[in-house]
Design a protein around this motif. Sequence first.
Motif, PDB file in Angstrom:
ATOM      1  N   GLY A  43      -4.585 -10.903  19.219  1.00 18.66           N
ATOM      2  CA  GLY A  43      -5.142  -9.629  19.319  1.00 18.66           C
ATOM      3  C   GLY A  43      -4.224  -8.438  18.850  1.00 18.66           C
ATOM      4  O   GLY A  43      -4.567  -7.632  18.017  1.00 18.66           O
ATOM      5  N   PHE A  44      -2.993  -8.522  19.110  1.00 19.15           N
ATOM      6  CA  PHE A  44      -2.111  -7.528  18.690  1.00 19.15           C
ATOM      7  C   PHE A  44      -1.689  -7.429  17.219  1.00 19.15           C
ATOM      8  O   PHE A  44      -1.515  -6.640  16.506  1.00 19.15           O
ATOM      9  N   ARG A  45      -1.774  -8.836  16.574  1.00 18.31           N
ATOM     10  CA  ARG A  45      -1.238  -9.106  15.267  1.00 18.31           C
ATOM     11  C   ARG A  45      -2.471  -8.370  14.405  1.00 18.31           C
ATOM     12  O   ARG A  45      -2.379  -7.808  13.397  1.00 18.31           O
ATOM     13  N   ALA A  46      -3.800  -8.716  14.963  1.00 18.05           N
ATOM     14  CA  ALA A  46      -5.064  -8.200  14.161  1.00 18.05           C
ATOM     15  C   ALA A  46      -4.796  -6.729  14.180  1.00 18.05           C
ATOM     16  O   ALA A  46      -5.243  -6.224  13.093  1.00 18.05           O
ATOM     17  N   ALA A  47      -4.527  -6.099  15.081  1.00 12.57           N
ATOM     18  CA  ALA A  47      -4.733  -4.645  15.438  1.00 12.57           C
ATOM     19  C   ALA A  47      -3.448  -4.024  14.324  1.00 12.57           C
ATOM     20  O   ALA A  47      -3.715  -2.934  13.573  1.00 12.57           O
ATOM     21  N   ILE A  48      -2.517  -4.599  14.454  1.00 16.74           N
ATOM     22  CA  ILE A  48      -1.249  -4.231  13.663  1.00 16.74           C
ATOM     23  C   ILE A  48      -1.675  -4.252  12.208  1.00 16.74           C
ATOM     24  O   ILE A  48      -1.222  -3.441  11.305  1.00 16.74           O
ATOM     25  N   SER A  49      -2.288  -5.655  11.893  1.00 20.36           N
ATOM     26  CA  SER A  49      -2.433  -5.681  10.416  1.00 20.36           C
ATOM     27  C   SER A  49      -3.776  -4.836   9.986  1.00 20.36           C
ATOM     28  O   SER A  49      -3.571  -4.233   9.022  1.00 20.36           O
ATOM     29  N   SER A  50      -4.498  -4.389  10.905  1.00 22.65           N
ATOM     30  CA  SER A  50      -5.829  -3.328  10.653  1.00 22.65           C
ATOM     31  C   SER A  50      -5.208  -2.067  10.134  1.00 22.65           C
ATOM     32  O   SER A  50      -5.511  -1.344   9.271  1.00 22.65           O
ATOM     33  N   VAL A  51      -3.946  -1.751  11.046  1.00 22.45           N
ATOM     34  CA  VAL A  51      -3.383  -0.325  10.876  1.00 22.45           C
ATOM     35  C   VAL A  51      -2.787  -0.522   9.560  1.00 22.45           C
ATOM     36  O   VAL A  51      -2.841   0.442   8.829  1.00 22.45           O
ATOM     37  N   ALA A  52      -1.955  -1.263   9.351  1.00 23.34           N
ATOM     38  CA  ALA A  52      -1.238  -1.445   8.124  1.00 23.34           C
ATOM     39  C   ALA A  52      -2.140  -1.335   6.997  1.00 23.34           C
ATOM     40  O   ALA A  52      -1.895  -0.908   5.658  1.00 23.34           O
ATOM     41  N   LEU A  53      -3.338  -2.200   6.813  1.00 25.80           N
ATOM     42  CA  LEU A  53      -4.263  -2.328   5.712  1.00 25.80           C
ATOM     43  C   LEU A  53      -4.818  -0.784   5.518  1.00 25.80           C
ATOM     44  O   LEU A  53      -4.966  -0.368   4.255  1.00 25.80           O
ATOM     45  N   THR A  54      -5.358  -0.204   6.471  1.00 29.29           N
ATOM     46  CA  THR A  54      -5.805   1.133   6.437  1.00 29.29           C
ATOM     47  C   THR A  54      -4.824   1.984   5.668  1.00 29.29           C
ATOM     48  O   THR A  54      -5.218   2.557   5.001  1.00 29.29           O
ATOM     49  N   LEU A  55      -3.682   2.078   6.258  1.00 30.12           N
ATOM     50  CA  LEU A  55      -2.532   2.930   5.747  1.00 30.12           C
ATOM     51  C   LEU A  55      -2.277   2.629   4.247  1.00 30.12           C
ATOM     52  O   LEU A  55      -2.058   3.494   3.308  1.00 30.12           O
ATOM     53  N   ARG A  56      -2.256   1.247   3.954  1.00 31.35           N
ATOM     54  CA  ARG A  56      -2.116   0.973   2.392  1.00 31.35           C
ATOM     55  C   ARG A  56      -3.179   1.636   1.581  1.00 31.35           C
ATOM     56  O   ARG A  56      -3.077   2.028   0.643  1.00 31.35           O
ATOM     57  N   ARG A  57      -4.338   1.597   2.257  1.00 33.16           N
ATOM     58  CA  ARG A  57      -5.617   1.979   1.258  1.00 33.16           C
ATOM     59  C   ARG A  57      -5.364   3.582   1.132  1.00 33.16           C
ATOM     60  O   ARG A  57      -5.864   3.986  -0.084  1.00 33.16           O
ATOM     61  N   ILE A  58      -4.993   4.052   2.167  1.00 31.96           N
ATOM     62  CA  ILE A  58      -4.900   5.642   2.048  1.00 31.96           C
ATOM     63  C   ILE A  58      -3.659   6.206   1.108  1.00 31.96           C
ATOM     64  O   ILE A  58      -3.785   6.782   0.069  1.00 31.96           O
ATOM     65  N   VAL A  59      -2.802   5.113   0.787  1.00 33.86           N
ATOM     66  CA  VAL A  59      -1.565   5.605  -0.093  1.00 33.86           C
ATOM     67  C   VAL A  59      -2.093   5.188  -1.147  1.00 33.86           C
ATOM     68  O   VAL A  59      -1.913   6.024  -2.265  1.00 33.86           O
ATOM     69  N   ALA A  60      -2.918   4.166  -1.623  1.00 38.53           N
ATOM     70  CA  ALA A  60      -3.426   3.697  -2.905  1.00 38.53           C
ATOM     71  C   ALA A  60      -4.325   4.806  -3.445  1.00 38.53           C
ATOM     72  O   ALA A  60      -4.347   5.228  -4.652  1.00 38.53           O
ATOM     73  N   LEU A  61      -5.232   5.511  -2.318  1.00 36.84           N
ATOM     74  CA  LEU A  61      -6.183   6.327  -2.844  1.00 36.84           C
ATOM     75  C   LEU A  61      -5.334   7.597  -3.188  1.00 36.84           C
ATOM     76  O   LEU A  61      -5.869   8.474  -4.094  1.00 36.84           O
ATOM     77  N   ARG A  62      -4.464   8.125  -2.650  1.00 36.92           N
ATOM     78  CA  ARG A  62      -3.694   9.168  -2.959  1.00 36.92           C
ATOM     79  C   ARG A  62      -2.861   8.866  -4.437  1.00 36.92           C
ATOM     80  O   ARG A  62      -2.842   9.681  -5.078  1.00 36.92           O
ATOM     81  N   LEU A  63      -2.371   7.939  -4.292  1.00 33.48           N
ATOM     82  CA  LEU A  63      -1.749   7.392  -5.668  1.00 33.48           C
ATOM     83  C   LEU A  63      -2.794   7.637  -7.034  1.00 33.48           C
ATOM     84  O   LEU A  63      -2.460   8.098  -8.118  1.00 33.48           O
ATOM     85  N   PHE A  64      -4.203   6.968  -6.530  1.00 35.66           N
ATOM     86  CA  PHE A  64      -5.145   7.195  -7.703  1.00 35.66           C
ATOM     87  C   PHE A  64      -5.497   8.619  -7.951  1.00 35.66           C
ATOM     88  O   PHE A  64      -5.859   8.860  -9.195  1.00 35.66           O
ATOM     89  N   ILE A  65      -5.583   9.495  -7.010  1.00 33.60           N
ATOM     90  CA  ILE A  65      -5.953  11.009  -7.047  1.00 33.60           C
ATOM     91  C   ILE A  65      -4.623  11.634  -7.888  1.00 33.60           C
ATOM     92  O   ILE A  65      -5.159  12.326  -8.780  1.00 33.60           O
ATOM     93  N   ALA A  66      -3.476  11.107  -7.543  1.00 35.88           N
ATOM     94  CA  ALA A  66      -2.458  11.525  -8.367  1.00 35.88           C
ATOM     95  C   ALA A  66      -2.521  11.319  -9.818  1.00 35.88           C
ATOM     96  O   ALA A  66      -2.155  12.163 -10.800  1.00 35.88           O
ATOM     97  N   VAL A  67      -2.751  10.155 -10.092  1.00 37.38           N
ATOM     98  CA  VAL A  67      -2.902   9.623 -11.585  1.00 37.38           C
ATOM     99  C   VAL A  67      -3.985  10.143 -12.298  1.00 37.38           C
ATOM    100  O   VAL A  67      -3.824  10.867 -13.608  1.00 37.38           O
ATOM    101  N   VAL A  68      -5.149  10.390 -11.576  1.00 30.17           N
ATOM    102  CA  VAL A  68      -6.083  10.965 -12.091  1.00 30.17           C
ATOM    103  C   VAL A  68      -5.894  12.496 -12.597  1.00 30.17           C
ATOM    104  O   VAL A  68      -6.187  13.195 -13.578  1.00 30.17           O
ATOM    105  N   ALA A  69      -5.251  13.174 -11.486  1.00 30.89           N
ATOM    106  CA  ALA A  69      -4.682  14.738 -11.670  1.00 30.89           C
ATOM    107  C   ALA A  69      -3.845  14.779 -12.780  1.00 30.89           C
ATOM    108  O   ALA A  69      -3.821  15.714 -13.702  1.00 30.89           O
TER     109      ALA A  69
END
Length: 197
Positions: A43-69
């Motif tokens: 349970g803890f590992r799944a929750a931690i992995s979910s947090v890490a995945l979400t944060l990686r997606r946010i970072v990827a989206l910010r990088l994509f926006i920066a590249v487009v800009a």
Amino acid sequence: MTLTQAVPFAPKFGQMLSPEANGILVLDEFTLDPVAARKEQHGFRAAISSVALTLRRIVALRLFIAVVAIANLPLFLLSTGWWIYAVSLAVVIGVHAGVSWLNKHEPKVRQRHSLELHLHRERSDNYRKVRDAVKFVIDSPARMNEHLYLELLAAKRVALHLHIGTVAVLDTSDDSAWKVRIVRELPQATYPHASLN
């Protein structure tokens, strides 16, 4: 030359283990539920992995926006025609909207995941036992989190405070109840010893 026996060491807290334990002071001892602990690991590992995945997606989206800009500037400067102005304006509006959306929703996402981890911790009797046992002997209270708990379950031994030598040790030899000991490893100078005069 006379043999003088030093005053036996009498710990103020805890109890001394047998002599073969090499001067280990037991500060606390309690048991964990093995069945619950195994489930909590997942349970803890799944929750931690979910947090890490979400944060990686946010970072990827910010990088994509920066590249487009960044890519929009040479597109605007090197092209001609009214349509390119419309495209560049649309990109600028899209970048601004994307950044605004991230700035608004990222704190909510982090807060939601933090709440999920908090609920995992509070639902776990095992975690609460470990937390309550180590909170006065750990070097930094912030270290007492799900990562330290998972490390204890995996490695069976976690250093709590290096300066004073406190350690949490997990014994899984009894599958009906796992035993945790919070111990202090005493320096050689504090052992009972004999001195020669």
